[in-house]
Design a protein around this motif. Structure first.
Motif, short mmCIF file in Angstrom:
data_model
loop_
_atom_site.label_atom_id
_atom_site.label_comp_id
_atom_site.label_asym_id
_atom_site.label_seq_id
_atom_site.Cartn_x
_atom_site.Cartn_y
_atom_site.Cartn_z
N GLU A 1 1.02 -0.98 -0.43
CA GLU A 1 0.00 0.00 0.03
C GLU A 1 1.07 1.42 0.01
OE1 GLU A 1 -2.61 -0.18 3.26
OE2 GLU A 1 -3.34 -2.47 2.32
N LEU A 2 1.67 1.52 0.74
CA LEU A 2 2.63 2.67 0.42
C LEU A 2 3.55 1.96 -1.03
CD1 LEU A 2 4.10 2.25 4.63
CD2 LEU A 2 2.28 3.76 3.93
N GLU A 3 4.59 0.57 -1.01
CA GLU A 3 5.12 1.52 -1.85
C GLU A 3 4.82 -0.15 -3.07
OE1 GLU A 3 7.61 3.18 -3.17
OE2 GLU A 3 7.74 4.19 -1.44
N PRO A 4 3.71 0.52 -3.85
CA PRO A 4 2.53 -0.07 -4.80
C PRO A 4 3.72 -1.36 -5.35
CG PRO A 4 2.06 1.37 -5.06
CD PRO A 4 2.54 1.79 -4.24
N TYR A 5 4.72 -1.07 -5.66
CA TYR A 5 6.06 -1.90 -6.52
C TYR A 5 7.10 -2.16 -6.38
CZ TYR A 5 4.00 1.12 -10.22
OH TYR A 5 2.79 1.60 -10.98
N PRO B 1 9.23 9.60 -12.41
CA PRO B 1 8.36 9.97 -11.73
C PRO B 1 7.33 9.72 -10.77
CG PRO B 1 8.27 11.45 -13.45
CD PRO B 1 8.89 10.37 -14.01
N ARG B 2 7.50 9.43 -9.08
CA ARG B 2 6.85 8.86 -7.78
C ARG B 2 6.67 7.56 -7.91
NH1 ARG B 2 7.58 12.54 -4.97
NH2 ARG B 2 7.42 15.04 -6.23
N ARG B 3 7.51 7.06 -8.78
CA ARG B 3 7.44 5.85 -9.45
C ARG B 3 7.55 4.68 -7.11
NH1 ARG B 3 7.30 3.35 -14.02
NH2 ARG B 3 7.34 0.56 -13.21
N VAL B 4 8.48 5.66 -6.91
CA VAL B 4 9.48 5.44 -5.80
C VAL B 4 8.55 6.19 -4.30
CG1 VAL B 4 11.17 5.15 -3.98
CG2 VAL B 4 11.14 3.73 -6.26
N ARG B 5 8.18 6.08 -3.54
CA ARG B 5 7.53 7.20 -3.06
C ARG B 5 8.02 8.13 -1.84
NH1 ARG B 5 1.44 4.65 -2.55
NH2 ARG B 5 0.83 5.10 -4.73
N HIS B 6 8.80 6.52 -1.68
CA HIS B 6 9.65 6.96 0.47
C HIS B 6 11.25 6.30 -0.25
CE1 HIS B 6 5.64 5.70 1.14
NE2 HIS B 6 5.88 6.79 2.44
N GLY C 1 13.27 8.07 -4.76
CA GLY C 1 12.39 9.14 -5.95
C GLY C 1 13.62 10.11 -5.83
N THR C 2 13.49 10.72 -6.92
CA THR C 2 13.75 12.49 -6.41
C THR C 2 12.57 13.52 -6.63
OG1 THR C 2 14.77 12.56 -7.94
CG2 THR C 2 16.13 11.81 -6.13
N ALA C 3 12.97 14.31 -6.25
CA ALA C 3 11.41 15.70 -7.07
C ALA C 3 11.87 15.79 -8.50
CB ALA C 3 11.99 17.10 -6.06
N ALA C 4 12.97 15.55 -9.12
CA ALA C 4 13.22 15.72 -10.15
C ALA C 4 12.97 14.84 -10.86
CB ALA C 4 14.95 16.21 -10.54
N GLY C 5 12.65 13.48 -10.27
CA GLY C 5 12.43 12.62 -10.79
C GLY C 5 12.95 10.78 -11.31
N PRO C 6 14.60 11.00 -11.59
CA PRO C 6 15.32 9.69 -10.92
C PRO C 6 15.20 8.81 -9.94
CG PRO C 6 16.93 11.84 -12.36
CD PRO C 6 15.27 12.05 -11.96
N VAL C 7 15.36 7.70 -9.89
CA VAL C 7 15.44 7.00 -8.71
C VAL C 7 16.60 6.90 -8.47
CG1 VAL C 7 15.30 5.05 -7.84
CG2 VAL C 7 13.58 6.82 -9.13
N PRO D 1 11.51 -5.14 -8.13
CA PRO D 1 12.06 -5.54 -9.85
C PRO D 1 11.47 -5.28 -11.35
CG PRO D 1 10.42 -7.22 -7.99
CD PRO D 1 10.40 -5.87 -7.30
N PHE D 2 10.78 -3.86 -11.18
CA PHE D 2 11.00 -3.54 -12.19
C PHE D 2 11.47 -2.64 -12.82
CE2 PHE D 2 9.90 0.16 -9.47
CZ PHE D 2 10.35 1.57 -9.66
#
Length: 396
Positions: free
Chosen positions: A140-144, A245-250, A276-282, A314-315
């Motif tokens: 729920e916190l991190e769907p991926y 963007p926002r694929r990893v939330r924490h 994740g970062t505000a700019a998008g890259p992980v 895994p993604f």
């Protein structure tokens, strides 16, 4: 980063400050960091106390937008801070990509979860907000996230900044005079042994106090003043992905990471850290090894980072890594920084050796240094951080 924070609080305390750096702003360890402001990776004790103080100060000086504000950050300096204060705050959160996103520590086995839960209990008693997370709640916190994890702990107080921007904006907000591209070649001392300033290749800078905020090179600056401080470089690599963007939330990391941070081993250690970062890259870490100042690229290390990250998410196996970079954490043998006056040399102060936590601990360190510079009682007991503690251990 540490020097920038020391400057901010020293100027606010009424002192005249000159910042001297042989390179550009954030040209060393700061520019190679991930920008973490963490309490989650610290065991109860002096460092956690410093982290909690620093977190409060970060929030006090940072003007942050609402959590759902997804406007692009102001990355430039077209809206300079130049000393502007808003309710006591001096840094625009969007300008430094400040994100109070929280940290999620996950355990892959029941045994690891038991150890993590015990750590969280001790942290909670010390004032840290901790939230137990069941396996179902993890996704729920991190769907991926990967399936099959045993559980975890959420740390709502963890946050992140873009370290280069944060250092630059804190320096600008301080109003201190900044001398970049100027190398300190010596520490000036009077007949009584007290500090009188520093010598550079462009002339002397006179001052009644010198703060050694040289990070990984803190041992070199200490030696210029005639004292020993055993700061060593601990190399780490970071992988940077294409924008997601926002694929990893924490900030998400394995419970093994805490043990690696506390380890004294010089050998290579890796534990998966993904954020994740505000700019998008992980950003993908984390590795630790003591190999001196060897900057050479290590494919085996980077492969180990990628493998650990794909076990958590895994993604990521199908995501492009755009680049990798490395830096040197300023490591001291007991994993605590050196903060405060050096009793061996009157007028010499140290603020270095924070290892991988310097960004997060910068505000608390700067605040404590400013208090000691102005002869005020510091808000924390500085005994565990005494710069001469290693000399006492080495004495016969």
């Amino acid at each position: 980063m540490i020097g920038a924070a020391c400057s901010l609080y020293a100027v606010r305390a009424g002192l005249d400050v000159v910042v001297v750096d042989r390179g550009p702003v954030a040209g060393g360890t700061t520019g190679a960091g991930e920008g973490n402001l963490l309490v989650s990776d610290k065991e109860p004790g002096p460092e956690l106390e410093l982290a909690l103080l620093s977190r409060r100060l970060w929030r006090e000086i940072t003007v942050a937008g609402p959590p759902d504000d997804r406007r692009p950050p102001d990355r430039g300096f077209d809206r300079p801070i130049d000393g502007r204060v808003v309710d006591g705050r001096v840094v625009d959160g969007r300008a430094i990509e400040y994100e109070p996103k929280g940290g999620l520590v996950v355990a892959s086995t029941p045994e690891a979860l038991t150890a993590l839960t015990a750590l969280a209990a001790g942290q909670r008693a010390a004032g840290v907000d901790t939230v137990p997370v069941t396996p179902d709640q993890l996704r729920e916190l991190e769907p991926y996230l990967a399936h099959g994890l045993a559980g975890g702990v959420l740390y709502p107080q963890d946050a992140q900044v873009m370290p280069t921007l944060a250092a630059a904006h804190l320096l600008r907000a301080s109003g201190a005079r900044v001398e970049t591209g100027r190398t300190v070649a010596g520490v000036l001392r009077g007949a009584d042994g007290a500090v009188r300033g520093v010598r550079t290749e462009r002339g002397d800078l006179r001052a009644p106090a010198v703060v050694n905020a040289a990070g990984t090179w803190g041992a070199e600056v200490a030696a210029l003043a005639g004292v020993s401080l055993p700061v060593l470089p601990r190399r780490g690599f970071v992988l940077v992905t294409e924008p997601l963007p926002r694929r990893v939330r924490h900030k998400v990391y394995s419970a093994d990471y805490v043990a690696d941070v506390a380890s004294d081993s010089a050998a290579l250690q890796t534990s998966p850290v993904v954020e994740g970062t505000a700019a998008g890259p992980v950003l993908i870490g984390a590795s630790r090894e003591r190999v001196g100042f060897d900057r050479s690229f290590s494919l085996p290390v980077v492969r180990a980072l990628a493998a650990g990250a794909t076990r958590l998410f895994p993604f990521l196996e199908h995501v492009r890594a755009m680049r990798a970079y490395s830096g040197f954490r300023p490591y001291l043998p007991d994993h605590l920084p050196a903060i405060g006056p050096d009793p061996r040399v009157p007028g010499l102060f140290h603020a270095c050796g924070h290892e991988g936590a310097g960004i997060g601990l910068a505000t608390g360190t700067g605040h404590l240094i400013a208090q000691t510079l102005t002869c005020k009682a510091p808000d924390l007991d500085l005994t565990p951080f005494r710069p001469d503690r290693f000399a006492e251990e080495a004495a016969p």
